[in-house]
Design a protein around this motif. Sequence first.
Motif, PDB file in Angstrom:
ATOM      1  N   ALA A 208       0.818  -1.211   0.000  1.00  0.00           N
ATOM      2  CA  ALA A 208       0.000   0.000   0.000  1.00  0.00           C
ATOM      3  C   ALA A 208       0.851   1.261   0.000  1.00  0.00           C
ATOM      4  O   ALA A 208       0.406   2.321  -0.437  1.00  0.00           O
ATOM      5  CB  ALA A 208      -0.945   0.000   1.203  1.00  0.00           C
ATOM      6  N   LEU A 248      -2.837  -2.936  -5.247  1.00  0.00           N
ATOM      7  CA  LEU A 248      -3.264  -2.318  -3.990  1.00  0.00           C
ATOM      8  C   LEU A 248      -2.714  -0.906  -3.850  1.00  0.00           C
ATOM      9  O   LEU A 248      -3.382  -0.029  -3.298  1.00  0.00           O
ATOM     10  CB  LEU A 248      -2.807  -3.179  -2.814  1.00  0.00           C
ATOM     11  N   ARG A 252      -5.829   1.460  -3.155  1.00  0.00           N
ATOM     12  CA  ARG A 252      -6.077   1.571  -1.725  1.00  0.00           C
ATOM     13  C   ARG A 252      -6.909   2.799  -1.354  1.00  0.00           C
ATOM     14  O   ARG A 252      -7.893   2.713  -0.623  1.00  0.00           O
ATOM     15  CB  ARG A 252      -4.755   1.605  -0.963  1.00  0.00           C
ATOM     16  N   VAL A 282      -8.180  -5.039  -7.737  1.00  0.00           N
ATOM     17  CA  VAL A 282      -6.969  -5.697  -7.250  1.00  0.00           C
ATOM     18  C   VAL A 282      -7.036  -7.166  -7.655  1.00  0.00           C
ATOM     19  O   VAL A 282      -8.073  -7.658  -8.085  1.00  0.00           O
ATOM     20  CB  VAL A 282      -6.835  -5.595  -5.714  1.00  0.00           C
ATOM     21  N   LEU A 297      -8.954  -6.384   2.770  1.00  0.00           N
ATOM     22  CA  LEU A 297      -9.918  -5.499   2.113  1.00  0.00           C
ATOM     23  C   LEU A 297     -10.946  -4.976   3.096  1.00  0.00           C
ATOM     24  O   LEU A 297     -11.350  -3.810   3.040  1.00  0.00           O
ATOM     25  CB  LEU A 297     -10.608  -6.251   0.971  1.00  0.00           C
TER      26      LEU A 297
END
Length: 627
Positions: A208, A248, A252, A282, A297
Amino acid sequence: MAGRIRDEDVAEVRSRARIDEVVGSHVALRNAGSGSLKGLCPFHDEKTPSFQVTPARGFYYCFGCGEGGDVITFLQKVENLSFAEAVQQLADRVGVQLRYTDGQGPGPAPGLRLRVLAANKAAEEFFAEQLTSPDALAARQFLASRGFDRDAAEHFGIGYAPRDGRALSRHLQGRGFNEQELVRAGLVRERGGFDFFQGRLLWPIRDAGSSVLGFGGRRLYDDDRMPAKYLNTPETPVYKKSQVLYGLDLARTQIGKKGQAVVVEGYTDVMAAHLSGVDTAVASCGTAFGDDHARMLQRLMGGTDAFHGEVVFTFDGDAAGQAAALKVFKGDQHFIAQTYVAVEPSGLDPCDLRLQHGDAAVRELVGRRVPLYRFVMSNVLSQHDLDRADGRLQALRAAAPLVSSIRDTALVGGYARELAGLLGMDVEEVRAELARARRAPQPVRGGRADRDPAPEPEEGEEQRPPGTPMPPADDPRLDVERETLQLVVQRPDLFDAELGGLTPEHFTHPAYAGLLVAMRTALSREGGADWVGDVRAATDDPTVDQVAVALAVQPLRRPDPDQRYADMHVARVQLLAAGRRIADLKSRLQRTNPVEQTTRYNQMFTTLLELEAHRKELQVRSIGATD
């Protein structure tokens, strides 16, 4: 035995690593006032946030499940790391060079994770440069055939691994990396020193925070000695395939904003989705979508009512896609968000769909999503002959447990009517079967009932002794004890070295009494600037440790307490204790014969008078009066 990380280095890591940033990379946090942040707990399922972070004190605590600690503890638990691994990861993150005490053997290589991440970043740059080389013609042709131009390749950081088996190794060793570091990073094979990826199109897999954790490579040439179409980085200190999601880093923020995540099946599908405007897409990397991915998630979506969030899976309409949907259904209890399925009837994946019908078709695919339960229910019904009465009955009995297990009970009535329409049966007959299914004992889907037994705790794993329960936070009888100790934890400057005369006997709950003992032990030692850390280090009881963390995180009833306020709380604790002693003494006096036990009776009566006088003094102090 390897050396131990020096205490001063652990303290340095703890002070430099901001807990709000570390927790925020796993949990969506929102301002909760009084300098605190809140989010959904990453350690248990919940609909409303009870997980609280206090950056100024460096602690987190969940008032729902009781998990709490500092930044190191959080990383240990959320990523399943040992203490040393968590410290090492944080040290790499904040730039602390760890030192180790002498042991019987060498300790872990300092900064290994940092070196692995640096090697991955350098490899990503090298692969991206190679994509424009003459040797990468096949890679560029593949991208073009899938509808991706040079801008798309640059946006996703796509690269190419030369067919020369040592090109990357030579390049990175020329940049100062040694072979052992490259092997640990999964970039070079241990035997022979050959590059792990050769002659493949590569996608960098990032976390992330956009750090490169590894790569996914697609086969381009028929003479590739590795037969697998897709090849991923092996497990490394930073790459765990069950804990990473491709895309991601790009998705994100939008996942958090929109409360939606779209799960596709491959790297090109993620690219097609993002380029089509589905910016929450993703994909798992080299493994099936699993429980850890689901929890990841769920935490990213956050929110106070996560039932409004949604996870959308894209599957092919063939048998394999239906089987994949059924597998997701079995693990659906890991989602608080509603789970949906988006199926393209033609069987095209998002990449092919975009290529043949354009960006809008991909957006429409996601827009046509249907609830996972409905998709699975239709799949179950299709396996029965609905033209026959016995076939319809069998289909109803097969579908009833699915419908009755729907988490959102408000939907059950609607699904009952829908199921009745699909079967051509009376809705009351369907409802009766659903009621029977609910009454029947069912194994918990994906839960402990249909999994392996819980593993035995590992050596050194924290366990709460059964004799030391957690004090209930909602017990009003403990309010005074809890608030007083909270003041001592957060504002020790308001108390003297004797803590106002408080003793363990003043507290009714064993955890609070144990915390006071730990405080007195900490005061007797030569502590540092970390008062809460000193208190936690002074106890071996994990319950007392967690109580200390909880009290450090929870906001004070009065944001700016003063000396008088602290003295009032001490007096209230002592007043309650005095009341208990008086009640006990009166009870004993009633059971004592003043004629036969005159001396004993008179001693107790004198003590009672002294206690009553002391109680009056405490009553005055407890309201802040001086007279």
